[in-house]
Design a protein around this motif. Structure first.
Motif, PDB file in Angstrom:
ATOM      1  N   LYS A   1      -1.968 -47.715 -74.126  1.00  0.00           N
ATOM      2  CA  LYS A   1      -0.952 -48.718 -74.483  1.00  0.00           C
ATOM      3  C   LYS A   1       0.464 -48.302 -74.100  1.00  0.00           C
ATOM      4  N   GLU A   2       0.629 -47.102 -73.543  1.00  0.00           N
ATOM      5  CA  GLU A   2       1.978 -46.610 -73.292  1.00  0.00           C
ATOM      6  C   GLU A   2       2.555 -47.152 -71.981  1.00  0.00           C
ATOM      7  N   SER A   3       3.879 -47.297 -71.993  1.00  0.00           N
ATOM      8  CA  SER A   3       4.616 -47.669 -70.791  1.00  0.00           C
ATOM      9  C   SER A   3       5.055 -46.397 -70.091  1.00  0.00           C
ATOM     10  N   LYS A   4       4.798 -46.329 -68.798  1.00  0.00           N
ATOM     11  CA  LYS A   4       5.217 -45.179 -68.000  1.00  0.00           C
ATOM     12  C   LYS A   4       5.251 -45.587 -66.538  1.00  0.00           C
ATOM     13  N   GLN A   5       5.849 -44.747 -65.711  1.00  0.00           N
ATOM     14  CA  GLN A   5       5.963 -45.064 -64.298  1.00  0.00           C
ATOM     15  C   GLN A   5       4.682 -44.755 -63.530  1.00  0.00           C
ATOM     16  N   GLU A   6       3.971 -43.704 -63.911  1.00  0.00           N
ATOM     17  CA  GLU A   6       2.768 -43.310 -63.190  1.00  0.00           C
ATOM     18  C   GLU A   6       1.545 -43.437 -64.099  1.00  0.00           C
ATOM     19  N   HIS A   7       0.526 -44.100 -63.595  1.00  0.00           N
ATOM     20  CA  HIS A   7      -0.722 -44.293 -64.334  1.00  0.00           C
ATOM     21  C   HIS A   7      -1.872 -43.776 -63.484  1.00  0.00           C
ATOM     22  N   ALA A   8      -2.815 -43.090 -64.111  1.00  0.00           N
ATOM     23  CA  ALA A   8      -4.051 -42.666 -63.458  1.00  0.00           C
ATOM     24  C   ALA A   8      -5.208 -43.052 -64.366  1.00  0.00           C
ATOM     25  N   ILE A   9      -6.097 -43.863 -63.854  1.00  0.00           N
ATOM     26  CA  ILE A   9      -7.244 -44.339 -64.630  1.00  0.00           C
ATOM     27  C   ILE A   9      -8.483 -43.640 -64.097  1.00  0.00           C
ATOM     28  N   SER A  10      -9.108 -42.830 -64.935  1.00  0.00           N
ATOM     29  CA  SER A  10     -10.301 -42.083 -64.523  1.00  0.00           C
ATOM     30  C   SER A  10     -11.438 -43.029 -64.177  1.00  0.00           C
ATOM     31  N   LEU A  11     -12.184 -42.632 -63.155  1.00  0.00           N
ATOM     32  CA  LEU A  11     -13.362 -43.392 -62.745  1.00  0.00           C
ATOM     33  C   LEU A  11     -14.597 -42.527 -62.915  1.00  0.00           C
ATOM     34  N   ASP A  12     -15.676 -43.142 -63.379  1.00  0.00           N
ATOM     35  CA  ASP A  12     -16.964 -42.476 -63.330  1.00  0.00           C
ATOM     36  C   ASP A  12     -17.467 -42.636 -61.898  1.00  0.00           C
ATOM     37  N   ASN A  13     -18.605 -42.065 -61.609  1.00  0.00           N
ATOM     38  CA  ASN A  13     -19.163 -42.212 -60.262  1.00  0.00           C
ATOM     39  C   ASN A  13     -19.336 -43.684 -59.937  1.00  0.00           C
ATOM     40  N   ILE A  14     -18.800 -44.082 -58.807  1.00  0.00           N
ATOM     41  CA  ILE A  14     -18.986 -45.451 -58.336  1.00  0.00           C
ATOM     42  C   ILE A  14     -19.829 -45.389 -57.071  1.00  0.00           C
ATOM     43  N   PRO A  15     -20.615 -46.415 -56.817  1.00  0.00           N
ATOM     44  CA  PRO A  15     -21.474 -46.391 -55.629  1.00  0.00           C
ATOM     45  C   PRO A  15     -20.655 -46.594 -54.349  1.00  0.00           C
ATOM     46  N   TYR A  16     -21.252 -46.269 -53.237  1.00  0.00           N
ATOM     47  CA  TYR A  16     -20.604 -46.548 -51.960  1.00  0.00           C
ATOM     48  C   TYR A  16     -20.503 -48.052 -51.791  1.00  0.00           C
ATOM     49  N   GLY A  17     -19.455 -48.493 -51.125  1.00  0.00           N
ATOM     50  CA  GLY A  17     -19.297 -49.911 -50.871  1.00  0.00           C
ATOM     51  C   GLY A  17     -17.834 -50.322 -50.861  1.00  0.00           C
ATOM     52  N   LEU A  18     -17.636 -51.604 -50.871  1.00  0.00           N
ATOM     53  CA  LEU A  18     -16.301 -52.209 -50.830  1.00  0.00           C
ATOM     54  C   LEU A  18     -15.883 -52.583 -52.246  1.00  0.00           C
ATOM     55  N   PHE A  19     -14.620 -52.336 -52.575  1.00  0.00           N
ATOM     56  CA  PHE A  19     -14.120 -52.612 -53.923  1.00  0.00           C
ATOM     57  C   PHE A  19     -12.788 -53.358 -53.860  1.00  0.00           C
ATOM     58  N   ASN A  20     -12.610 -54.233 -54.828  1.00  0.00           N
ATOM     59  CA  ASN A  20     -11.354 -54.942 -55.013  1.00  0.00           C
ATOM     60  C   ASN A  20     -10.818 -54.544 -56.377  1.00  0.00           C
TER      61      ASN A  20
END
Length: 142
Positions: free
Chosen positions: A73-92
């Motif tokens: 919920k915090e406001s900041k200039q830099e955000h990093a959202i952790s990802l679990d393993n995602i499959p190969y492919g195209l993402f939006n």
């Protein structure tokens, strides 16, 4: 003539300060239209001012939403959202951010996670073909 000069200076001043008031996205990772070969550990957003990420949606090439970690919920200039393993492919990636003043920003970017080393021309053709397929499936949902 003095009145006209004063008016033009005033308009320029107020227009330029209001343009500076809005936040903007400086960069994100992965970059738009990039083809990467290593699974990203996170999605990253870098804004010029503190922003709160209100919503981030990761959609695969079959138009399935991929679950991502909590945004916080915090406001900041830099955000990093952790990802679990995602499959190969195209993402939006679709995102919505809110400034401290309530200003709403939104955007989207696309990337491809590919398992093989490829030449640039081959990767761009595969990216384009998959992007067209993803775009068509997202449009048909709306």
């Amino acid at each position: 003539m003095k009145l006209l000069t004063y008016l033009l200076i005033s308009i320029t001043f107020f227009t330029s300060t209001s343009a500076l008031a809005h936040s903007k996205l400086l960069s994100h990772y992965p970059e738009n239209n990039s083809v990467i070969e290593t699974m990203p550990e996170h999605l990253a957003f870098n804004f010029n001012k503190s922003m709160r990420l209100a919503k981030v949606t990761l959609i695969d090439q079959d138009a399935n939403k991929i679950k991502i970690k909590s945004l916080g919920k915090e406001s900041k200039q830099e955000h990093a959202i952790s990802l679990d393993n995602i499959p190969y492919g195209l993402f939006n990636v679709k995102w919505i951010a809110l400034g401290k003043d309530g200003h709403k920003m939104e955007g989207a970017f696309t990337f491809m996670l590919h398992e093989n080393k490829m030449t640039h021309s081959n990767s761009m053709q595969i990216f384009y073909d998959n992007f067209q397929s993803l775009t068509n499936s997202l449009e048909s949902e709306e």
